[in-house]
Design an enzyme around this catalytic site. Structure first.
Site, PDB file in Angstrom:
ATOM      1  N   ALA A 278      -0.874   1.212   6.454  1.00 50.06           N
ATOM      2  CA  ALA A 278      -1.014   0.166   7.473  1.00 50.06           C
ATOM      3  C   ALA A 278      -1.988  -0.896   6.991  1.00 50.06           C
ATOM      4  O   ALA A 278      -2.855  -0.637   6.148  1.00 50.06           O
ATOM      5  CB  ALA A 278      -1.500   0.769   8.796  1.00 50.06           C
ATOM      6  N   ASP A 279      -1.834  -2.088   7.551  1.00 46.46           N
ATOM      7  CA  ASP A 279      -2.809  -3.147   7.301  1.00 46.46           C
ATOM      8  C   ASP A 279      -2.914  -4.009   8.555  1.00 46.46           C
ATOM      9  O   ASP A 279      -1.906  -4.311   9.197  1.00 46.46           O
ATOM     10  CB  ASP A 279      -2.406  -4.029   6.119  1.00 46.46           C
ATOM     11  CG  ASP A 279      -3.553  -4.941   5.715  1.00 46.46           C
ATOM     12  OD1 ASP A 279      -4.447  -4.483   4.980  1.00 46.46           O
ATOM     13  OD2 ASP A 279      -3.579  -6.104   6.173  1.00 46.46           O
ATOM     14  N   THR A 280      -4.144  -4.380   8.881  1.00 41.00           N
ATOM     15  CA  THR A 280      -4.402  -5.146  10.097  1.00 41.00           C
ATOM     16  C   THR A 280      -4.924  -6.530   9.753  1.00 41.00           C
ATOM     17  O   THR A 280      -5.822  -6.675   8.918  1.00 41.00           O
ATOM     18  CB  THR A 280      -5.419  -4.402  10.987  1.00 41.00           C
ATOM     19  OG1 THR A 280      -4.873  -3.126  11.346  1.00 41.00           O
ATOM     20  CG2 THR A 280      -5.714  -5.187  12.260  1.00 41.00           C
TER      21      THR A 280
ATOM     22  N   GLY B  69       0.670  -4.233  10.353  1.00 38.24           N
ATOM     23  CA  GLY B  69       1.884  -3.847   9.661  1.00 38.24           C
ATOM     24  C   GLY B  69       1.831  -2.352   9.391  1.00 38.24           C
ATOM     25  O   GLY B  69       0.778  -1.812   9.036  1.00 38.24           O
TER      26      GLY B  69
ATOM     27  N   LYS C 256       0.833  -1.207   0.000  1.00 36.82           N
ATOM     28  CA  LYS C 256       0.000   0.000   0.000  1.00 36.82           C
ATOM     29  C   LYS C 256       0.869   1.259   0.000  1.00 36.82           C
ATOM     30  O   LYS C 256       0.624   2.202  -0.758  1.00 36.82           O
ATOM     31  CB  LYS C 256      -0.920   0.003   1.215  1.00 36.82           C
ATOM     32  CG  LYS C 256      -2.023  -1.048   1.182  1.00 36.82           C
ATOM     33  CD  LYS C 256      -2.830  -1.014   2.472  1.00 36.82           C
ATOM     34  CE  LYS C 256      -3.940  -2.042   2.475  1.00 36.82           C
ATOM     35  NZ  LYS C 256      -4.741  -1.997   3.735  1.00 36.82           N
TER      36      LYS C 256
END
Length: 206
Positions: free
Chosen positions: A76-78, A113, A56
């Site tokens: 960010a990624d969850t 992340g 991203k």
């Protein structure tokens, strides 16, 4: 830092924007990054969270360069995981129900992340892991939560900042990371690049 450099949040998420605002940070632009979030074969949850955050961030940084926008990009990624099993971000009620039944009465992990891409293309990443335990959910709990709709598109089928916060009996780690953006780590990355942030406003990890 060059005044022309803009802070770009690689997300259209209201909750991530609200978290940045909570830390006294107002990004110049919101640029959602549409990437394929399908896990690779045998990919572990922690690797998926980091990989997607970096994809991203690099995608939006590339768009900024193409538009001649000097940018500091935060992405960010969850990912929610029960053991090695990666839970979806459900759009269908049946998927959300399956997630809630799986998480009922048991511990799980949330990996977020975080990626920062500098105007010169340097990539810095962090991974934040939090551990949570849900109370045992009754059929009534699950039905009521499904009816409220806040689960839609949320990792693991729940949003801790909403009604599902009442399901959590234990949390070890970062609350803001579970919401979607670990503030302490975000502020540290930004400060490392000379971006002025009033760190005293940031909540400490639980």
């Amino acid at each position: 830092m060059n005044d022309r450099v803009q802070l770009v949040l690689a997300s259209g998420s209201p909750r991530r924007l609200a978290l940045l605002n909570q830390a006294g940070i107002q990004p110049d632009r919101l640029m959602p990054a549409d990437v394929d979030e399908t896990p690779e074969r045998s990919e572990l949850p922690r690797r998926l969270a980091l990989r997607l955050a970096q994809q991203k961030g690099e995608l939006v940084a590339s768009r900024c360069r193409e538009a001649d926008i000097p940018a500091l990009v935060i992405a960010a990624d969850t990912v929610v995981a029960a053991g090695r099993r990666i839970l979806p971000k459900p759009e269908l009620q049946e998927e959300a129900e399956a997630c809630l039944r799986l998480l009922s009465g048991r511990a799980h992990r949330v990996f977020t992340g975080l990626c920062l891409v500098t105007p010169k293309g340097r990539v810095r990443t962090r991974l934040v892991e939090s551990r949570l335990r849900f109370k045992r959910l009754t059929s009534e709990d699950i039905a009521a939560y499904l009816a409220c709709g806040e689960w839609r598109g949320k990792a693991g089928g729940y949003a801790i900042q909403g009604i599902a916060g009442s399901f959590v009996v234990k949390l070890t780690g970062s609350y803001t990371s579970v919401v979607g953006l670990p503030l302490a780590e975000t502020v540290a990355l930004l400060n490392g690049e000379g971006y002025p942030v009033r760190t005293g406003w940031v909540e400490s990890a639980a």
